[in-house]
Design an enzyme around this catalytic site. Structure first.
Site, PDB file in Angstrom:
ATOM      1  N   ASP A 273      -4.533  -8.771   5.875  1.00  0.00           N
ATOM      2  CA  ASP A 273      -4.382  -7.364   6.264  1.00  0.00           C
ATOM      3  C   ASP A 273      -5.632  -6.545   5.948  1.00  0.00           C
ATOM      4  O   ASP A 273      -6.342  -6.831   4.986  1.00  0.00           O
ATOM      5  CB  ASP A 273      -3.164  -6.770   5.532  1.00  0.00           C
ATOM      6  CG  ASP A 273      -2.700  -5.472   6.166  1.00  0.00           C
ATOM      7  OD1 ASP A 273      -3.039  -5.209   7.345  1.00  0.00           O
ATOM      8  OD2 ASP A 273      -1.986  -4.713   5.475  1.00  0.00           O
TER       9      ASP A 273
ATOM     10  N   ASN B 236       3.964  -6.410  15.526  1.00  0.00           N
ATOM     11  CA  ASN B 236       2.617  -6.020  15.970  1.00  0.00           C
ATOM     12  C   ASN B 236       2.541  -5.722  17.473  1.00  0.00           C
ATOM     13  O   ASN B 236       1.556  -5.154  17.943  1.00  0.00           O
ATOM     14  CB  ASN B 236       1.569  -7.076  15.575  1.00  0.00           C
ATOM     15  CG  ASN B 236       1.260  -7.103  14.086  1.00  0.00           C
ATOM     16  OD1 ASN B 236       0.950  -8.148  13.520  1.00  0.00           O
ATOM     17  ND2 ASN B 236       1.338  -5.945  13.424  1.00  0.00           N
TER      18      ASN B 236
HETATM   19  C1  IPE Z   1       1.272  -7.651   8.488  1.00  0.00           C
HETATM   20  O1  IPE Z   1       0.358  -6.615   8.529  1.00  0.00           O
HETATM   21  C2  IPE Z   1       1.068  -8.561   9.658  1.00  0.00           C
HETATM   22  C3  IPE Z   1      -0.177  -9.331   9.681  1.00  0.00           C
HETATM   23  C4  IPE Z   1      -1.090  -9.344   8.771  1.00  0.00           C
HETATM   24  C5  IPE Z   1      -0.362 -10.157  10.841  1.00  0.00           C
HETATM   25  P1  IPE Z   1       0.694  -5.213   9.217  1.00  0.00           P
HETATM   26  O2  IPE Z   1      -0.558  -4.427   9.150  1.00  0.00           O
HETATM   27  O3  IPE Z   1       1.277  -5.442  10.552  1.00  0.00           O
HETATM   28  O4  IPE Z   1       1.824  -4.616   8.264  1.00  0.00           O
HETATM   29  P2  IPE Z   1       2.252  -3.111   7.996  1.00  0.00           P
HETATM   30  O5  IPE Z   1       2.507  -2.486   9.338  1.00  0.00           O
HETATM   31  O6  IPE Z   1       1.137  -2.447   7.285  1.00  0.00           O
HETATM   32  O7  IPE Z   1       3.467  -3.206   7.139  1.00  0.00           O
HETATM   33  C1  IPE Z   2      -4.335  -7.268   9.971  1.00  0.00           C
HETATM   34  O1  IPE Z   2      -5.145  -6.136   9.983  1.00  0.00           O
HETATM   35  C2  IPE Z   2      -4.352  -7.999  11.289  1.00  0.00           C
HETATM   36  C3  IPE Z   2      -3.105  -7.861  12.056  1.00  0.00           C
HETATM   37  C4  IPE Z   2      -2.039  -7.247  11.663  1.00  0.00           C
HETATM   38  C5  IPE Z   2      -3.096  -8.462  13.367  1.00  0.00           C
HETATM   39  P1  IPE Z   2      -4.634  -4.762  10.556  1.00  0.00           P
HETATM   40  O2  IPE Z   2      -4.947  -4.710  12.014  1.00  0.00           O
HETATM   41  O3  IPE Z   2      -3.218  -4.545  10.210  1.00  0.00           O
HETATM   42  O4  IPE Z   2      -5.565  -3.750   9.788  1.00  0.00           O
HETATM   43  P2  IPE Z   2      -5.115  -2.393   9.108  1.00  0.00           P
HETATM   44  O5  IPE Z   2      -3.985  -2.711   8.177  1.00  0.00           O
HETATM   45  O6  IPE Z   2      -4.701  -1.475  10.217  1.00  0.00           O
HETATM   46  O7  IPE Z   2      -6.327  -1.910   8.371  1.00  0.00           O
HETATM   47 MG    MG Z   3      -2.290  -3.773   8.570  1.00  0.00          MG
END
Ligand code: IPE
Ligand code: IPE
Ligand code: MG
Length: 259
Positions: free
Chosen positions: A41, A89
Site C-alpha cells: 500500500d 479497488n
Molecule cells: C489494500 O489497499 C489493497 C491493496 C493493497 C491491493 P487499499 O489502498 O485498497 O486499502 P484502503 O482503501 O486504504 O483500505
Molecule cells: C496500493 O497503493 C496499490 C493498490 C491498491 C492497487 P494505493 O494505490 O492504494 O496507494 P495509496 O494508498 O492511495 O497511497
Molecule cells: Mg491504498
C-alpha cells in the site's frame, strides 16, 4: 537502506540501525516465518508526493515487489502472498483501474521468466470474474503453467481478491457439495478456500502507515502476527522485510493458550 534510514514499527518506535539488516543477521537470530503476506500500500501517495500521477506509483511498486521476493528467497521463506488488487479497488477511477489491469499483465510478461528461473511458483488468489480482461487472465494462466513445478517459493498474487468474497465462495461450494449443516466445520470451510494447501500467514506486513486489514485474507490471518510500517510501498526493499521478520522473531505466539 543507508545508516540514517529508520524502520518504524506499529508502536511508532523508531530504531536506528547501525548498518542495513542482512539476511544472515535475520537467519542467525531465530526462525523465519513460513508464510509472509504483504499489503502493498501507498503507491498513490508515493506518486502524489512527487507531483506524479498515481499510476507512476504503481509502476514504481514493481521494483519493491521483486526486491521483497528476492529478500524472501534469501531468507528461505516458502510462501509469500502479495495483495495486488482488491475486490473493492474497482471503485477507483476507470483510468486507474484500466492502468492496473494492464500493468499487472505486463508485469507478469516482464517478470515471469526471471521468477521461474529463481524457482518461484506463481499463483493467483481471487475471483476470475467478467471484470478481469481476458488478456490478463491469459497471462495469469501462462504464468501459472510456466512455474507450476517450482517449489522454492510459492508467490500468490491476490488479484481481484477479497477476504469476504473468498469466504462467500467457500460457502457456495459447501452448498453445491450438498454438505449438511451438521457437517459444516472449520475443516469443511478451509478445504474450500482458494488454496487449502497453503499454510496460514505467520506474518502480515502492511506498508504506508495504515493500520487496517482492508479485506485481506480474513479467514487465514486469524492468528497471524501483524506488522505495520510507515514506508510507502514503492520505497519498500528487502531490508524492510528483514526488519519485519526480526520483529516477528520477538513475538510470542500463544494461539489462545498459555506458555
Ligand atoms: C489494500 O489497499 C489493497 C491493496 C493493497 C491491493 P487499499 O489502498 O485498497 O486499502 P484502503 O482503501 O486504504 O483500505
Ligand atoms: C496500493 O497503493 C496499490 C493498490 C491498491 C492497487 P494505493 O494505490 O492504494 O496507494 P495509496 O494508498 O492511495 O497511497
Ligand atoms: Mg491504498
Amino acid at each position: 537502506m543507508s545508516t540514517t534510514d529508520r524502520v518504524q514499527d506499529h508502536g511508532g518506535e523508531t530504531r536506528h540501525h547501525e548498518a542495513p539488516l542482512r539476511a544472515s543477521d535475520v537467519l542467525a537470530s531465530g526462525s523465519v516465518p513460513v508464510h509472509v503476506a504483504c499489503v502493498m500500500d501507498g503507491n498513490g501517495r508515493w506518486a502524489s508526493a512527487r507531483g506524479l500521477p498515481r499510476t507512476e506509483g504503481h509502476a514504481a511498486g514493481e521494483a519493491a515487489l521483486l526486491d521483497a521476493v528476492e529478500g524472501g528467497l534469501e531468507l528461505g521463506i516458502r510462501w509469500m502472498t502479495m495483495f495486488a488488487f482488491s475486490t473493492e479497488n474497482w471503485r477507483r477511477p476507470a483510468d486507474e483501474v484500466r492502468y492496473l489491469m494492464g500493468f499487472n499483465e505486463s508485469l507478469l510478461a516482464r517478470r515471469r521468466d526471471e521468477l521461474n528461473e529463481k524457482g518461484v511458483r506463481i499463483r493467483f488468489a481471487g475471483r476470475r470474474d467478467w471484470r478481469v480482461p481476458r488478456r490478463v487472465l491469459r497471462r495469469m494462466d501462462e504464468s501459472i503453467a510456466l512455474t507450476q513445478h517450482n517449489r522454492r517459493m510459492t508467490l500468490t498474487m491476490a488479484f481481484n481478491y477479497g477476504g469476504r468474497a473468498e469466504i462467500v465462495d467457500a460457502v457456495r461450494r459447501l452448498v453445491e457439495d450438498g454438505v449438511p449443516a451438521s457437517k459444516v466445520d472449520e475443516k469443511a470451510i478451509r478445504s474450500r478456500l482458494y488454496f487449502p494447501d497453503q499454510p496460514d500467514p505467520d506474518l502480515v506486513v502492511r506498508t504506508s502507515g495504515e493500520y487496517r486489514i482492508s479485506n485481506f485474507l480474513l479467514w487465514e490471518l486469524a492468528y497471524s502476527e501483524l506488522f505495520f510500517a510507515d514506508v510507502l510501498w514503492p520505497d519498500f526493499r528487502r531490508e524492510h522485510l528483514f526488519a519485519a521478520v526480526r520483529e516477528y522473531q520477538r513475538r510470542q505466539r500463544r494461539y489462545g493458550g498459555v506458555t
